[in-house]
Structures are given as structure tokens and as C-alpha cells.
Design a protein around this motif. Structure first.
Motif, mmCIF file in Angstrom:
data_model
loop_
_atom_site.group_PDB
_atom_site.id
_atom_site.type_symbol
_atom_site.label_atom_id
_atom_site.label_comp_id
_atom_site.label_asym_id
_atom_site.label_seq_id
_atom_site.Cartn_x
_atom_site.Cartn_y
_atom_site.Cartn_z
ATOM 1 N N LEU A 127 0.832 -1.193 0.000
ATOM 2 C CA LEU A 127 0.000 0.000 0.000
ATOM 3 C C LEU A 127 0.867 1.244 0.000
ATOM 4 O O LEU A 127 2.041 1.203 0.377
ATOM 5 N N ASP A 128 0.269 2.375 -0.404
ATOM 6 C CA ASP A 128 0.905 3.670 -0.224
ATOM 7 C C ASP A 128 0.618 4.171 1.191
ATOM 8 O O ASP A 128 -0.505 3.986 1.702
ATOM 9 N N PHE A 129 1.596 4.811 1.815
ATOM 10 C CA PHE A 129 1.377 5.339 3.152
ATOM 11 C C PHE A 129 0.342 6.455 3.076
ATOM 12 O O PHE A 129 0.452 7.356 2.236
ATOM 13 N N PRO A 130 -0.684 6.444 3.948
ATOM 14 C CA PRO A 130 -1.823 7.367 3.800
ATOM 15 C C PRO A 130 -1.639 8.748 4.427
ATOM 16 O O PRO A 130 -2.606 9.505 4.530
ATOM 17 N N LEU A 131 -0.423 9.089 4.856
ATOM 18 C CA LEU A 131 -0.131 10.400 5.437
ATOM 19 C C LEU A 131 1.113 10.972 4.766
ATOM 20 O O LEU A 131 2.033 10.221 4.415
ATOM 21 N N LYS A 132 1.163 12.315 4.625
ATOM 22 C CA LYS A 132 2.229 12.880 3.786
ATOM 23 C C LYS A 132 2.919 14.110 4.355
ATOM 24 O O LYS A 132 3.789 14.669 3.697
ATOM 25 N N ASP A 133 2.569 14.559 5.538
ATOM 26 C CA ASP A 133 3.052 15.861 5.966
ATOM 27 C C ASP A 133 3.682 15.802 7.357
ATOM 28 O O ASP A 133 3.078 16.210 8.335
ATOM 29 N N ILE A 185 -0.894 14.845 15.207
ATOM 30 C CA ILE A 185 -1.526 14.230 14.037
ATOM 31 C C ILE A 185 -2.962 14.694 13.811
ATOM 32 O O ILE A 185 -3.521 14.491 12.730
ATOM 33 N N TYR A 186 -3.562 15.324 14.794
ATOM 34 C CA TYR A 186 -4.978 15.690 14.686
ATOM 35 C C TYR A 186 -5.207 16.610 13.494
ATOM 36 O O TYR A 186 -4.510 17.598 13.300
ATOM 37 N N GLU A 187 -6.190 16.258 12.678
ATOM 38 C CA GLU A 187 -6.623 16.990 11.482
ATOM 39 C C GLU A 187 -5.639 16.905 10.320
ATOM 40 O O GLU A 187 -5.775 17.641 9.344
ATOM 41 N N ASP A 188 -4.665 16.001 10.376
ATOM 42 C CA ASP A 188 -3.828 15.765 9.198
ATOM 43 C C ASP A 188 -4.666 15.083 8.112
ATOM 44 O O ASP A 188 -5.550 14.271 8.402
ATOM 45 N N THR A 189 -4.355 15.403 6.864
ATOM 46 C CA THR A 189 -5.094 14.828 5.735
ATOM 47 C C THR A 189 -4.719 13.367 5.537
ATOM 48 O O THR A 189 -3.542 12.991 5.582
ATOM 49 N N LEU A 190 -5.740 12.557 5.313
ATOM 50 C CA LEU A 190 -5.565 11.142 4.991
ATOM 51 C C LEU A 190 -5.788 10.925 3.503
ATOM 52 O O LEU A 190 -6.707 11.504 2.913
ATOM 53 N N CYS A 194 -4.679 2.978 -1.731
ATOM 54 C CA CYS A 194 -4.736 2.116 -2.906
ATOM 55 C C CYS A 194 -5.832 2.615 -3.839
ATOM 56 O O CYS A 194 -6.650 3.473 -3.483
ATOM 57 N N THR A 195 -5.845 2.078 -5.047
ATOM 58 C CA THR A 195 -6.927 2.335 -5.993
ATOM 59 C C THR A 195 -8.000 1.268 -5.789
ATOM 60 O O THR A 195 -7.698 0.079 -5.683
ATOM 61 N N GLY A 196 -9.252 1.719 -5.705
ATOM 62 C CA GLY A 196 -10.320 0.761 -5.468
ATOM 63 C C GLY A 196 -11.667 1.438 -5.321
ATOM 64 O O GLY A 196 -11.898 2.513 -5.879
ATOM 65 N N GLU A 197 -12.546 0.813 -4.537
ATOM 66 C CA GLU A 197 -13.909 1.317 -4.359
ATOM 67 C C GLU A 197 -14.234 1.422 -2.868
ATOM 68 O O GLU A 197 -13.889 0.544 -2.080
ATOM 69 N N ILE A 198 -14.899 2.514 -2.512
ATOM 70 C CA ILE A 198 -15.378 2.681 -1.143
ATOM 71 C C ILE A 198 -16.583 1.771 -0.949
ATOM 72 O O ILE A 198 -17.572 1.878 -1.673
ATOM 73 N N LYS A 253 -8.635 6.702 -6.161
ATOM 74 C CA LYS A 253 -7.310 6.404 -6.690
ATOM 75 C C LYS A 253 -6.270 6.561 -5.589
ATOM 76 O O LYS A 253 -6.465 7.303 -4.634
ATOM 77 N N THR A 254 -5.181 5.863 -5.751
ATOM 78 C CA THR A 254 -4.079 5.986 -4.797
ATOM 79 C C THR A 254 -3.657 7.440 -4.665
ATOM 80 O O THR A 254 -3.447 8.128 -5.663
ATOM 81 N N GLY A 255 -3.552 7.914 -3.420
ATOM 82 C CA GLY A 255 -3.124 9.280 -3.178
ATOM 83 C C GLY A 255 -4.236 10.304 -3.167
ATOM 84 O O GLY A 255 -3.990 11.491 -2.935
#
Length: 299
Positions: A127-133, A185-190, A194-198, A253-255
Motif C-alpha cells: 500500500l501507499d502510506f496514507p499520510l504525507k506531511d 496528528i490531529y486533522e492531518d489529511t488522509l 490504494c486504488t479501489g472502491e469505497i 485512486k491511490t493518493g
């Protein structure tokens, strides 16, 4: 929570301080006596270094203890190197030897369990890591309960709890503040890993001030993603109320941004909970080819 904090104080302050001090000030009867004391101190420091969650008081503190141990180890060796190797044959020294061997066996086994938790033979998904900042810290993760309490729950096996560190290596301003804004971490964007469906989403539960928790809705606000080509469901939990940007049936989509880190549900403080599930069982996750465990950093 008071009990948990006291346990951290014991493991991160009292135990290393006691065994390092004992190694420094010890009056050794032989080199064997010194070796046993040095090995015991090493195993205690190693166990605490790898297994204890170091984001409460400072991630950097764990390295300070290692440095201090190395210095004291060298100093104590200079005192012990001229001694004979064997112990004198006295009852008191035999008792000391027996206690040392017993403690070495206990902490040695603790270390074996911890190191076994650093890897898994099961097939992992990427998977791609879901946090970036920022600098993100794994508080719960790995393949043993000493590193990851989720290992006790088959559907959450290999789950990760992720926090964020400030410049002092702490996850929050203060030891256990009630204000959510004091957690890094509070209010960091997630972002979608992965690419897929909710396939499921919830967005209406309140964010709770620690130590309050919602036992009836353990996931809190969450999204579940069916990852394309993996036949695996990803759960991202404890999200901020009203922040979720997707709903069931949406393609992602991923990201792609999907919401914000919150503190909803059965949670002790703001963090990202993520796990992968297939046929009702948790499966390992790798990010950029890495199997993350407690005290891992991602940036």
C-alpha cells in the motif's frame, strides 16, 4: 491510563537507570560476574529500546540510554578486566550468579519475542502510506503482542496505529492532554492507500476529548476500501467528524484525499488506525516494501 503511564516510567526511566547504575557502581568478584551483569543490562536496555512506545516522553530518549550504556559499559570493563575469570566458591556469590542467570533468561526471552515480531512469513499487500506531511511514528505495529496489541484480535492482526512527532520527538504537547489540537496528528489529511472502491463510510460521530471513548462504535468515523486486484478490504478508522470526502460506491485512486485524522470511536487519543482484512482475517501490510513495527518512522 495512569497505570499505562506508570508502566512507561518504569520501563523508560527506572529500569534503564537502575541497571546502568548497577553496572557502573558494581563491585565485581570476577570477570564472569561482570559479564553477567553487563549482559543483563544490555538485554534490559535492548528490550526497552525496541518494545516500549517512545513517543510519550521523547523518541530521542531511547538513543540517550543506549549512548549512556555504552559509556558505562566501557568504564566498568576497565575496572573488571584485571579480575580472575571464575567466581569464588561461596554461597552468596552462587546465589547472585543464579539470580543473574534467571533474569538474563527472562529478558533474553523478551528480546527473542520482540525480534520475532519484526517480520512475518505471511503474504503481505503493498500500500501507499496514507499520510504525507511530517514525521509519522508507529505506536502499535508488528507481529507480536509485545509490539502490537492488535495481534490478539484475528480480524485486526497486523493493524497499525500511527502518530506524528513534533520537533522534540513527542506525539503531543504534554503527556496526555485533553485538547485534541495538542496532538500533532490531529486533522492531518488522509489519502487513499490504494486504488479501489469505497464499500462503507461513516462521517457523523463526534470527536472525543481523551480519555473518553465510544465503546459502542469502535471504528468511529471510518472508510472501508476494497483495493483493486487485491480482494482485500482496508479499514481507516477514528476519522474526524464531517471530514470524510467519499461515500459508499465511490471509486478512489491511490493518493486521493479521503478525510482527516480525528478521535472518534473507541480510541485513547488522535491517531490513524489502518488494517487490511481478507476473509475475516488480518493480513500484513507493507509500505514502500517495508513491514512497519513499533518505533518505525515514516516521513
Amino acid at each position: 491510563m495512569i497505570v499505562a503511564i506508570l508502566q512507561l516510567i518504569v520501563v523508560q526511566f527506572i529500569l534503564p537507570a537502575y541497571f546502568i547504575y548497577s553496572l557502573w557502581r558494581g563491585k565485581y568478584q570476577s570477570r564472569l560476574d561482570w559479564i553477567l551483569h553487563g549482559l543483563l543490562a544490555l538485554l534490559v536496555i535492548s528490550w526497552g529500546f525496541f518494545s516500549s512506545p517512545w513517543s510519550w516522553f521523547s523518541y530521542y530518549l531511547r538513543f540517550a540510554w543506549v549512548l549512556l550504556f555504552i559509556v558505562v559499559f566501557i568504564i566498568s570493563w576497565r575496572k573488571a578486566r584485571e579480575l580472575s575469570f571464575w567466581l569464588n566458591d561461596t554461597g552468596k556469590q552462587k546465589l547472585s550468579l543464579g539470580i543473574s542467570v534467571l533474569l538474563i533468561s527472562i529478558f533474553g526471552m523478551y528480546n527473542v519475542w520482540v525480534f520475532n515480531g519484526f517480520s512475518t512469513n505471511e503474504q503481505a499487500i503493498e500500500l501507499d502510506f496514507p499520510l504525507k506531511d511530517g514525521w509519522y511514528y508507529v505506536g502499535q505495529g508488528g507481529n507480536h503482542v509485545q509490539l502490537n496489541y492488535h495481534q490478539s484480535y484475528p480480524e485486526q492482526k497486523y493493524a497499525l496505529d500511527v502518530l506524528k512527532l513534533n520537533q522534540f520527538g513527542m506525539r503531543a504537547t504534554g503527556i496526555y492532554p485533553e485538547q485534541l489540537s495538542k496532538y500533532e496528528i490531529y486533522e492531518d489529511t488522509l489519502y487513499s492507500p490504494c486504488t479501489g472502491e469505497i464499500i462503507e463510510a461513516r462521517n457523523d460521530l463526534p470527536d472525543l476529548a481523551p480519555p473518553k471513548a465510544d465503546l459502542k462504535n469502535p471504528e468511529g468515523n471510518y472508510v472501508k476500501i476494497n483495493c483493486k486486484n487485491e480482494n482485500t478490504t482496508i479499514l481507516i478508522a477514528h476519522m474526524k467528524k464531517g471530514s470524510i470526502l467519499v461515500e459508499a460506491g465511490d471509486a478512489v485512486k491511490t493518493g486521493q484525499p479521503i478525510g482527516l485524522v480525528g478521535n472518534s470511536g473507541n480510541t485513547t487519543e488522535p491517531h490513524l488506525h489502518i488494517h487490511a482484512e481478507k476473509d475475516g482475517k488480518g493480513v500484513p501490510i507493507r509500505f514502500d516494501g517495508k513491514f512497519l513495527v513499533r518505533n518505525s518512522l515514516v516521513w
